[in-house]
Design a protein around this motif. Structure first.
Motif, short mmCIF file in Angstrom:
data_model
loop_
_atom_site.label_atom_id
_atom_site.label_comp_id
_atom_site.label_asym_id
_atom_site.label_seq_id
_atom_site.Cartn_x
_atom_site.Cartn_y
_atom_site.Cartn_z
N THR A 57 -7.95 7.58 4.28
CA THR A 57 -8.19 8.32 5.51
C THR A 57 -9.05 9.54 5.24
O THR A 57 -9.99 9.83 5.99
CB THR A 57 -6.86 8.74 6.15
N GLN A 58 -8.75 10.27 4.16
CA GLN A 58 -9.53 11.45 3.82
C GLN A 58 -10.97 11.08 3.47
O GLN A 58 -11.91 11.79 3.86
CB GLN A 58 -8.90 12.20 2.64
N MET A 96 0.85 -1.19 0.00
CA MET A 96 0.00 0.00 0.00
C MET A 96 0.89 1.24 0.00
O MET A 96 1.74 1.41 0.87
CB MET A 96 -0.90 0.03 1.24
N LEU A 97 0.68 2.10 -0.95
CA LEU A 97 1.44 3.34 -1.01
C LEU A 97 0.89 4.33 0.00
O LEU A 97 -0.28 4.29 0.37
CB LEU A 97 1.37 3.93 -2.41
N SER A 98 1.73 5.22 0.44
CA SER A 98 1.29 6.21 1.42
C SER A 98 0.17 7.07 0.84
O SER A 98 -0.72 7.52 1.56
CB SER A 98 2.46 7.07 1.88
N ASP A 99 0.21 7.30 -0.47
CA ASP A 99 -0.87 8.08 -1.11
C ASP A 99 -2.20 7.36 -0.99
O ASP A 99 -3.24 7.99 -0.79
CB ASP A 99 -0.56 8.32 -2.59
N HIS A 100 -2.18 6.04 -1.11
CA HIS A 100 -3.42 5.26 -1.00
C HIS A 100 -4.00 5.36 0.41
O HIS A 100 -5.20 5.59 0.58
CB HIS A 100 -3.18 3.79 -1.34
N THR A 101 -3.15 5.16 1.40
CA THR A 101 -3.64 5.20 2.78
C THR A 101 -4.12 6.60 3.14
O THR A 101 -5.12 6.75 3.85
CB THR A 101 -2.55 4.74 3.78
#
Length: 131
Positions: A36-37, A27-32
């Motif tokens: 979350t948003q 999981m990329l940080s952009d995905h997480t």
């Protein structure tokens, strides 16, 4: 001379699969961050209060839903940060005195007190049974 070939699965050899955990590193940080948003935006949506039904009306809806196996949307009579929770789509699977047993769409079983229910509406069965 015949040889017997024995096939063994990883489970038979004692391998313990970690399931989803092994994929979390992908999981990329952009995905997480996006997930979350999205969750935060869903929490900000204010749910409008539906009319408070009488005990007789709620009992009639629950009885009909139980006997006819109809899905219902239930609004709890509980406020969180000044607004009501989103409606819970469920099936009525049983009751005992003042406790109602509900089956959620994801298969979980929950119970609710009749006094905690604000409003009950029937929902389209297609919404409940669609995959």
């Amino acid at each position: 001379m015949k040889r017997k070939i024995i096939h063994r699965t990883p489970d038979q050899l004692g391998y313990k699969d970690r399931g989803k955990m092994k994929w979390m590193g992908l999981m990329l940080s952009d995905h997480t961050e996006a997930l979350t948003q999205m969750a935060q935006q869903e929490e900000k949506i204010e749910v409008q209060a539906k009319p408070q039904q009488t005990l007789t009306e709620r009992s009639a809806y629950l009885s009909q839903a139980y006997l006819a196996k109809k899905p219902v949307a239930i609004q709890a009579n509980i406020l969180q940060n000044g607004s009501y929770f989103k409606d819970v789509h469920c099936m009525v699977v049983g009751f005992f005195e003042e406790t109602i047993f509900l089956k959620l769409k994801n298969g979980h079983m929950v119970e609710a007190a009749l006094a905690e229910i604000r409003n009950i509406e029937f929902i389209d069965p297609h919404l409940w049974f669609e995959k």
